[in-house]
Each structure stands twice: as C-alpha cells, then as structure tokens.
Design an enzyme around this catalytic site. Structure first.
Site, PDB file in Angstrom:
ATOM      1  N   CYS A  64      37.386  40.962  40.905  1.00 33.08           N
ATOM      2  CA  CYS A  64      38.676  40.520  40.393  1.00 33.08           C
ATOM      3  C   CYS A  64      39.433  39.717  41.449  1.00 33.08           C
ATOM      4  O   CYS A  64      40.044  38.683  41.153  1.00 33.08           O
ATOM      5  CB  CYS A  64      39.508  41.714  39.943  1.00 33.08           C
ATOM      6  SG  CYS A  64      41.110  41.264  39.247  1.00 33.08           S
ATOM      7  N   CYS A 171      41.922  50.300  37.725  1.00 33.65           N
ATOM      8  CA  CYS A 171      43.272  50.549  37.224  1.00 33.65           C
ATOM      9  C   CYS A 171      43.315  50.756  35.717  1.00 33.65           C
ATOM     10  O   CYS A 171      44.042  51.618  35.218  1.00 33.65           O
ATOM     11  CB  CYS A 171      44.190  49.404  37.628  1.00 33.65           C
ATOM     12  SG  CYS A 171      43.652  47.779  37.058  1.00 33.65           S
TER      13      CYS A 171
END
Length: 352
Positions: A64, A171
C-alpha cells in the site's frame, strides 16, 4: 484517503471514525481537508488475495505504501493539488528535513533513515517506496518519541486523539479473526495436514490461504504441537512439523526478487557482495547477513545468506536491509532453505 470498502460485523465501516477524527483535527487547526478514493486502485495494485491463493503470505502495508500512499497519493498532492511536499506521521527520517520551514534550504535527499524512536520505527513498511519519491517526503515525527508527540497534540487541543487505541495489523480487518475475514473472498479448498517427518496425514485444513509458515496448528486428535513448515500448492497440502524449533522451520538462505534500493545500487555489477543487516518482520531485531548477485541472476534477483538461521521465513513477505543508520531497501522473498555448508558465507565475507 479511502483504500478499502469494508464493513465489520456491526455493519460499520472501519474508516468512518478515521474520517471523523480527520475532520475534527482540521477544524481545530484551521486547515482544509481533502478526500480521495483509492478503493479501485487498491484492488488492482495491492490486493493480496491472489497471493494467499498461491500459498504466499504478502505484506499489504508495504504494498500500500509503494503503490497507493507514496505513488498515487504522492502524485495527486504534488501534481494536482500543487503542493511542494508530502508530510506523513510515519516514524521514519529522511535528509529532506524534519520541518517545512527548512524546505527551501534542505537539499532533496533519497535516503530513508532510522528515526529517534527506534521502538516505533516504521522504515520496514516504507522499504518498497520508490527512491525518487523520498526527495519530496518529510517525516515530522522523525526526531520525537511517541510520548513527546502526544504531549504536543495535547497542547494543540487534540487530547481526544491521544486516547485512541493503537492500530496494528491490517487496518480494514479490524478486530475480526483473519481466517473468517479471508473466507469472505476466497472459497475454502480442503486439504491434508501431513507430518513432515512421518509423511502421515495428521489432520485436515480448509485451505492453504488460511495458514502461514511457522503458525501453530491446533490438531486436537494429536498430543504433539504442530507448526506449518511447508505448503504444496498443486496438491493443496500443508506439511507440519512437530516442535516450535523443528529444523524444517529454520532457514539461512533466502532467494528474492523485486529488489528496491533506497541507496545507490551496491550490487549493480554481478558477483559483488554486500554486508548489511536483515529483517523480515517488523518487530524482530535485524540480523547480520551477506547479500550477493551472481552471473546467473538478473538485476531484480538477490540471494541473502544469514549469519544464523531464523525461524519461519515466509515466501511472499519482504527481506528488508539495513545499515547502522539507514534502511537500504528491500526485496520480496521467493524461497528460503537451510545452507548445508556454512563455509560459503565465510568465502563471501572474505571477498568484501
């Protein structure tokens, strides 16, 4: 920045509170808030589901940062919003400068340095960022401990945010069991657990994507403590070893590809060697190693020889390289095994 369309078991989006906190902060500080959606880009560039299906254990946080935060978002901030630089809350450091007022005189640098708070050090997760992007990235927390940052936040009227629970892991998975989460995206494919020593079937699993190297398998029909040692994708078999430190769980030779250097390439010419330090998990201390690229390897491949074997080095994860002060870069782990002749490391060291 929204990277994932995902709701927990209560029907609540895991990013909703983050947006509320961002709005609260911007109102307190009197700064503007921009929102951008990268859900589609995340699925196309980062999505790790295929890796899990192929028996790998990827690191979504590293991917990411490389493809979304410090590529798409970085370009959006500099090219579309016309800002001079990007500052983030990562605990890391560059030679660019810690504060915006130093921007004009600071020389653009392309080094990723270890921050003051070594316990919170996040250079591991930034190791795959393109080196050129570091020239206009700042890490204002580089010279502060987490406790000092919280004190500053309180003085700025942001005490509420200092009481948030630490975020760890992926997350968008939140507090759910990862096996239950991954079931929503990958169809279970049952297979056998096989004892790596006896070659006997000792249990059944619902898919190799649910297991990673070194993980304990609680097989209730067996008194032994079994751990995942190997995964055979074509046969959908998981080989398990009896004992936490079984020899099949230890490796000191690592083959890698997708190399990303955050320093001038020290192995540009084949048959060169580099002495540095290695880690493949954020929380583990680095160990000494030798890296080399022989004539049979292309520029995107490296072999890493560790000074001592480590447990559960996992294909799909990243080998991250360090000097005493810098994160030198990383490479993706393809395969790991045990060196039969430790003299090979001595020979390479003599060539340094």
């Amino acid at each position: 920045m929204k990277n994932w369309d995902e709701y927990d078991e209560t029907g609540r989006c895991s990013g909703e509170q983050d947006l509320l906190d961002a709005e609260y902060t911007c109102q307190k500080l009197g700064i503007e808030l921009h929102q951008i959606n990268y859900v589609k880009d995340y699925w196309n560039s980062v999505c790790f589901l295929e890796d899990y299906q192929n028996g790998l254990t990827p690191n979504p946080d590293i991917l990411c940062n490389r493809y979304i935060k410090f590529d798409l978002f970085y370009k959006h901030a500099l090219e579309k919003l016309k800002y001079d630089a990007v500052a983030t809350g990562h605990y890391a450091k560059t030679n660019f400068g810690a504060y915006l007022e130093n921007y004009q005189e600071a020389k653009p640098a392309a080094e990723l340095l270890i921050p003051k708070d070594t316990f919170k050090d996040q250079t591991f997760f930034l190791s795959a960022v393109k080196r050129d992007a570091l020239r206009k990235i700042m890490f204002p927390l580089s010279n502060f401990y987490k406790s000092e940052v919280k004190e500053i936040a309180v003085k700025c009227g942001l005490k509420r945010l200092t009481q948030k629970k630490e975020s760890t892991g992926i997350c968008f998975v939140g507090h759910r069991d990862f096996k239950e989460f991954i079931k929503e995206y990958i169809i279970p494919k049952p297979g056998n657990f096989i004892d790596v020593d006896t070659h006997q079937v000792v249990g059944r699993h619902e898919g190799i994507h649910q297991w990673t190297i070194g993980q304990r398998c609680r097989l209730h029909s067996h008194p032994k403590r079994y751990y995942v040692a190997q995964k055979d994708v074509p046969t959908n078999t998981i080989y398990v070893a009896s004992g936490h430190d079984h020899p099949t769980l230890l490796s000191d030779v690592i083959l890698t590809n997708q190399v990303n250097w955050l320093c001038p390439n020290p192995l540009l010419e084949p048959n060169r060697v580099l002495r540095c330090r290695f880690r493949f998990q954020h929380t583990h201390p680095p160990v000494n190693c030798v890296i080399y690229r022989n004539f049979n390897m292309n520029r995107n491949e490296l072999e890493v020889l560790l000074d001592k074997p480590l447990r559960a080095i996992t294909p799909g994860q990243y080998a991250v390289f360090y000097s005493d002060t810098n994160c030198l870069g990383c490479a993706r782990i393809i395969k790991s095994n045990t060196l039969t002749n430790r003299d090979n490391i001595t020979c390479l060291q003599e060539r340094l």
